[in-house]
Design a protein around this motif. Sequence first.
Motif, PDB file in Angstrom:
ATOM      1  N   UNK A 177       1.884   4.386  25.533  1.00  0.00           N
ATOM      2  CA  UNK A 177       3.311   4.055  25.645  1.00  0.00           C
ATOM      3  C   UNK A 177       4.210   5.281  25.620  1.00  0.00           C
ATOM      4  N   UNK A 178       3.627   6.468  25.550  1.00  0.00           N
ATOM      5  CA  UNK A 178       4.404   7.697  25.458  1.00  0.00           C
ATOM      6  C   UNK A 178       4.555   8.357  26.834  1.00  0.00           C
ATOM      7  N   UNK A 179       5.736   8.931  27.069  1.00  0.00           N
ATOM      8  CA  UNK A 179       6.004   9.666  28.306  1.00  0.00           C
ATOM      9  C   UNK A 179       6.200  11.143  27.967  1.00  0.00           C
ATOM     10  N   UNK A 180       5.588  12.015  28.758  1.00  0.00           N
ATOM     11  CA  UNK A 180       5.639  13.453  28.502  1.00  0.00           C
ATOM     12  C   UNK A 180       6.154  14.188  29.743  1.00  0.00           C
ATOM     13  N   UNK A 181       7.399  14.680  29.722  1.00  0.00           N
ATOM     14  CA  UNK A 181       7.895  15.499  30.841  1.00  0.00           C
ATOM     15  C   UNK A 181       7.131  16.821  30.865  1.00  0.00           C
ATOM     16  N   UNK A 182       6.629  17.210  32.034  1.00  0.00           N
ATOM     17  CA  UNK A 182       5.846  18.436  32.147  1.00  0.00           C
ATOM     18  C   UNK A 182       6.357  19.296  33.296  1.00  0.00           C
ATOM     19  N   UNK A 183       6.471  20.593  33.029  1.00  0.00           N
ATOM     20  CA  UNK A 183       6.824  21.571  34.039  1.00  0.00           C
ATOM     21  C   UNK A 183       5.681  22.567  34.170  1.00  0.00           C
ATOM     22  N   UNK A 184       5.716  23.369  35.242  1.00  0.00           N
ATOM     23  CA  UNK A 184       4.660  24.352  35.473  1.00  0.00           C
ATOM     24  C   UNK A 184       4.440  25.205  34.222  1.00  0.00           C
ATOM     25  N   UNK A 185       3.190  25.333  33.798  1.00  0.00           N
ATOM     26  CA  UNK A 185       2.850  26.090  32.599  1.00  0.00           C
ATOM     27  C   UNK A 185       2.593  25.219  31.390  1.00  0.00           C
ATOM     28  N   UNK A 186       3.010  23.940  31.449  1.00  0.00           N
ATOM     29  CA  UNK A 186       2.810  23.031  30.323  1.00  0.00           C
ATOM     30  C   UNK A 186       1.383  22.478  30.312  1.00  0.00           C
ATOM     31  N   UNK A 187       0.891  22.175  29.109  1.00  0.00           N
ATOM     32  CA  UNK A 187      -0.439  21.592  28.936  1.00  0.00           C
ATOM     33  C   UNK A 187      -0.342  20.334  28.081  1.00  0.00           C
ATOM     34  N   UNK A 188      -1.292  19.418  28.279  1.00  0.00           N
ATOM     35  CA  UNK A 188      -1.322  18.179  27.508  1.00  0.00           C
ATOM     36  C   UNK A 188      -2.785  17.835  27.222  1.00  0.00           C
ATOM     37  N   UNK A 189      -3.094  17.521  25.971  1.00  0.00           N
ATOM     38  CA  UNK A 189      -4.441  17.127  25.566  1.00  0.00           C
ATOM     39  C   UNK A 189      -4.362  15.738  24.951  1.00  0.00           C
ATOM     40  N   UNK A 190      -5.303  14.854  25.330  1.00  0.00           N
ATOM     41  CA  UNK A 190      -5.188  13.477  24.859  1.00  0.00           C
ATOM     42  C   UNK A 190      -6.536  12.758  24.890  1.00  0.00           C
ATOM     43  N   UNK A 191      -6.574  11.606  24.204  1.00  0.00           N
ATOM     44  CA  UNK A 191      -7.738  10.726  24.162  1.00  0.00           C
ATOM     45  C   UNK A 191      -7.862  10.026  25.519  1.00  0.00           C
ATOM     46  N   UNK A 192      -8.998  10.238  26.198  1.00  0.00           N
ATOM     47  CA  UNK A 192      -9.167   9.693  27.539  1.00  0.00           C
ATOM     48  C   UNK A 192      -9.304   8.187  27.591  1.00  0.00           C
ATOM     49  N   UNK A 193      -9.651   7.546  26.467  1.00  0.00           N
ATOM     50  CA  UNK A 193      -9.845   6.104  26.480  1.00  0.00           C
ATOM     51  C   UNK A 193      -8.523   5.342  26.484  1.00  0.00           C
ATOM     52  N   UNK A 194      -7.438   6.015  26.098  1.00  0.00           N
ATOM     53  CA  UNK A 194      -6.110   5.393  26.167  1.00  0.00           C
ATOM     54  C   UNK A 194      -5.627   5.493  27.613  1.00  0.00           C
TER      55      UNK A 194
END
Length: 199
Positions: A159-176
């Motif tokens: 249910x979370x939204x993450x704005x991302x620009x060039x250079x940004x990284x995101x790590x998360x649980x793949x089952x969600x």
Amino acid sequence: MKDDVEKQPRLKLEQYIGMQIRRQRQAQDLKITDVARIARISQGMLSKIENAQVSTSLETLSRLCDVLGMPMSKLFSQYDQQGGGALLVKADEGMEVVRRGTEKGHTYHLLNHTRGPKKNFEAYMVSMDDASEEFPTFSHPGTEFIHLLQGELIYRHGNQLYPMQAGDSLTFDGEVPHGPEKLVQVPIRLLSIMNYGQD
């Protein structure tokens, strides 16, 4: 030593795959028409795969391996071992594969080829050029890491939204359930690494 390296150029992945499939088929004295029919692909497509004239999906390669009685891991294992324990994939030489989202104008290039029962990660270069309104939702075991190289997007994880620009990284649980929510600025290129861990 540099001359020795240049005398033994590394086969491109498509060439290596085609050679392995052709060798396995011929070793079993199987006709190309029979293998193509059982694998549910055209004879022309199988011929192109064997002669490295086309990149094909992992699903098609999996069916071919089943027909030939060869584990997918064996198809790639010796390629990984050429010239030592490291795998170099040159720019724009990653194998293009079909995944959910391909029909939306997204392309996926597999950057590593250690697949099969012992695979513990996959790395993809993902390109998105079409700011489509509908996006596929992904869900898979393990942890995923994405790094945005170009463009701007909003990425959804649960249910979370993450704005991302060039250079940004995101790590998360793949089952969600996760995936792009909105492509703000195209073209977009991102590196996606899925870590499946050890059994």
